[in-house]
Motif scaffolding. Structure first.
Motif, PDB file in Angstrom:
ATOM      1  N   GLY A 114      15.175  27.803  14.550  1.00 59.75           N
ATOM      2  CA  GLY A 114      15.182  27.741  13.106  1.00 59.75           C
ATOM      3  C   GLY A 114      14.081  26.792  12.655  1.00 59.75           C
ATOM      4  N   TYR A 115      13.413  27.125  11.562  1.00 58.73           N
ATOM      5  CA  TYR A 115      12.380  26.264  10.985  1.00 58.73           C
ATOM      6  C   TYR A 115      12.729  26.056   9.517  1.00 58.73           C
ATOM      7  N   VAL A 116      12.736  24.783   9.083  1.00 64.21           N
ATOM      8  CA  VAL A 116      13.051  24.494   7.690  1.00 64.21           C
ATOM      9  C   VAL A 116      12.291  23.245   7.250  1.00 64.21           C
ATOM     10  N   VAL A 117      11.814  23.275   6.023  1.00 61.92           N
ATOM     11  CA  VAL A 117      11.142  22.126   5.413  1.00 61.92           C
ATOM     12  C   VAL A 117      12.151  21.419   4.517  1.00 61.92           C
ATOM     13  N   VAL A 118      12.299  20.115   4.722  1.00 63.05           N
ATOM     14  CA  VAL A 118      13.123  19.298   3.828  1.00 63.05           C
ATOM     15  C   VAL A 118      12.170  18.305   3.171  1.00 63.05           C
ATOM     16  N   LYS A 119      11.831  18.565   1.912  1.00 68.49           N
ATOM     17  CA  LYS A 119      10.857  17.733   1.216  1.00 68.49           C
ATOM     18  C   LYS A 119      11.487  16.531   0.536  1.00 68.49           C
ATOM     19  N   ASP A 146      10.991  20.104   9.449  1.00 67.63           N
ATOM     20  CA  ASP A 146       9.676  19.684   8.975  1.00 67.63           C
ATOM     21  C   ASP A 146       9.849  18.685   7.837  1.00 67.63           C
ATOM     22  N   LEU A 147       9.482  17.445   8.086  1.00 66.86           N
ATOM     23  CA  LEU A 147       9.603  16.369   7.096  1.00 66.86           C
ATOM     24  C   LEU A 147       8.237  15.863   6.633  1.00 66.86           C
ATOM     25  N   ARG A 148       7.189  16.647   6.818  1.00 65.18           N
ATOM     26  CA  ARG A 148       5.828  16.194   6.508  1.00 65.18           C
ATOM     27  C   ARG A 148       5.667  15.621   5.112  1.00 65.18           C
ATOM     28  N   TYR A 149       6.251  16.242   4.135  1.00 66.77           N
ATOM     29  CA  TYR A 149       6.034  15.800   2.752  1.00 66.77           C
ATOM     30  C   TYR A 149       7.216  15.051   2.192  1.00 66.77           C
ATOM     31  N   ASN A 150       8.108  14.635   3.061  1.00 66.44           N
ATOM     32  CA  ASN A 150       9.317  13.937   2.632  1.00 66.44           C
ATOM     33  C   ASN A 150       9.012  12.477   2.373  1.00 66.44           C
ATOM     34  N   GLY A 151       9.283  12.059   1.163  1.00 65.51           N
ATOM     35  CA  GLY A 151       9.028  10.670   0.787  1.00 65.51           C
ATOM     36  C   GLY A 151      10.229   9.767   0.982  1.00 65.51           C
ATOM     37  N   GLY A 152      11.294  10.293   1.570  1.00 66.94           N
ATOM     38  CA  GLY A 152      12.492   9.488   1.775  1.00 66.94           C
ATOM     39  C   GLY A 152      13.496   9.734   0.680  1.00 66.94           C
ATOM     40  N   ARG A 199       0.808  -1.196   0.000  1.00 73.58           N
ATOM     41  CA  ARG A 199       0.000   0.000   0.000  1.00 73.58           C
ATOM     42  C   ARG A 199       0.859   1.271   0.000  1.00 73.58           C
ATOM     43  N   TYR A 200       1.930   1.290   0.766  1.00 70.89           N
ATOM     44  CA  TYR A 200       2.775   2.474   0.824  1.00 70.89           C
ATOM     45  C   TYR A 200       4.026   2.332  -0.028  1.00 70.89           C
ATOM     46  N   SER A 201       4.038   1.381  -0.899  1.00 74.75           N
ATOM     47  CA  SER A 201       5.191   1.215  -1.764  1.00 74.75           C
ATOM     48  C   SER A 201       4.743   1.334  -3.217  1.00 74.75           C
ATOM     49  N   GLY A 202       5.715   1.470  -4.057  1.00 74.73           N
ATOM     50  CA  GLY A 202       5.384   1.614  -5.466  1.00 74.73           C
ATOM     51  C   GLY A 202       6.615   1.336  -6.298  1.00 74.73           C
ATOM     52  N   PHE A 203       6.534   1.672  -7.547  1.00 75.77           N
ATOM     53  CA  PHE A 203       7.668   1.473  -8.432  1.00 75.77           C
ATOM     54  C   PHE A 203       7.725   2.638  -9.394  1.00 75.77           C
ATOM     55  N   PHE A 235      14.853  12.107 -10.736  1.00 76.38           N
ATOM     56  CA  PHE A 235      14.560  12.607  -9.399  1.00 76.38           C
ATOM     57  C   PHE A 235      15.804  12.619  -8.516  1.00 76.38           C
ATOM     58  N   PHE A 236      16.408  11.450  -8.323  1.00 73.41           N
ATOM     59  CA  PHE A 236      17.518  11.340  -7.378  1.00 73.41           C
ATOM     60  C   PHE A 236      18.849  11.811  -7.946  1.00 73.41           C
ATOM     61  N   GLY A 237      19.025  11.733  -9.236  1.00 76.18           N
ATOM     62  CA  GLY A 237      20.283  12.168  -9.838  1.00 76.18           C
ATOM     63  C   GLY A 237      20.282  13.629 -10.239  1.00 76.18           C
ATOM     64  N   ASP A 238      19.213  14.043 -10.912  1.00 74.55           N
ATOM     65  CA  ASP A 238      19.161  15.391 -11.468  1.00 74.55           C
ATOM     66  C   ASP A 238      18.392  16.380 -10.592  1.00 74.55           C
ATOM     67  N   GLY A 239      17.630  15.884  -9.613  1.00 72.44           N
ATOM     68  CA  GLY A 239      16.828  16.783  -8.785  1.00 72.44           C
ATOM     69  C   GLY A 239      15.690  17.407  -9.561  1.00 72.44           C
TER      70      GLY A 239
END
Length: 176
Positions: free
Chosen positions: A132-137, A165-171, A1-5, A14-18
């Motif tokens: 300090g407050y920072v979002v890391v998505k 703040d990691l609320r929207y961080n998918g890992g 359910r919380y995984s995908g491909f 995504f991970f290489g080029d951002g």
């Protein structure tokens, strides 16, 4: 359910080029399905995305996506319409803002740069301490420099505590 491909191309983008391919908005779909809700809301808008450029903001109510009512998307537990197959795909979103104004927003899928670190600011706690407050998505290499800059800024301004703040961080990458 919380995984995908995802494809290797998408992963590397995504991970290489951002960067990512999309419309740039996420909705509260899973929560709406679990709560058997009939209303759908924009949960997050990526700053450099087509959705942001079109003025869609967090909290806008989604009325329909490509002529599919939000309630039907929730009932079907199917939000694939938000994931384009290719650049140039079209999405027509009908949204209503907090003031009740409804509008039709045409979006074209594009490849855009992610903004992995956002909203870094200094805030005062209820007790008056500087924090300090920072979002890391996104945990991607492109987060390193802006996160380091934000942290140094907090130190320079006298912050002794940090809200990360990691609320929207998918890992993603985790490195020492």
């Amino acid at each position: 359910r919380y995984s995908g491909f995802q494809s290797t191309e998408s992963y590397n983008r995504f991970f290489g080029d951002g960067r990512t391919l999309g419309y740039g908005m996420a909705v509260n779909g899973l929560e709406a399905v679990e709560q058997r809700a009939t209303r759908l809301f924009v949960r997050y808008v990526e700053p450099a995305s087509p959705a942001a450029a079109a003025g869609i903001v967090r909290g806008d109510e989604v009325i329909s996506l490509n002529n599919q009512a939000a309630s039907a998307l929730i009932a079907a537990d199917n939000f694939e319409v938000l994931t384009p197959a290719a650049a140039g795909n079209q999405l027509t979103a009908v949204v209503r803002n907090a003031q009740g104004t409804q509008r039709t927003v045409p979006l074209t899928a594009t490849e855009y740069s992610l903004t992995p670190v956002q909203n870094n600011k200094l805030v005062a706690s209820p007790g008056g301490r500087l924090m300090g407050y920072v979002v890391v998505k996104d945990m991607i290499d492109q987060a390193n420099a802006p996160l380091a800059t934000a942290m140094q800024g907090f130190i320079d301004q006298g912050a002794r505590e940090i809200v990360l703040d990691l609320r929207y961080n998918g890992g993603g990458f985790v490195r020492a």
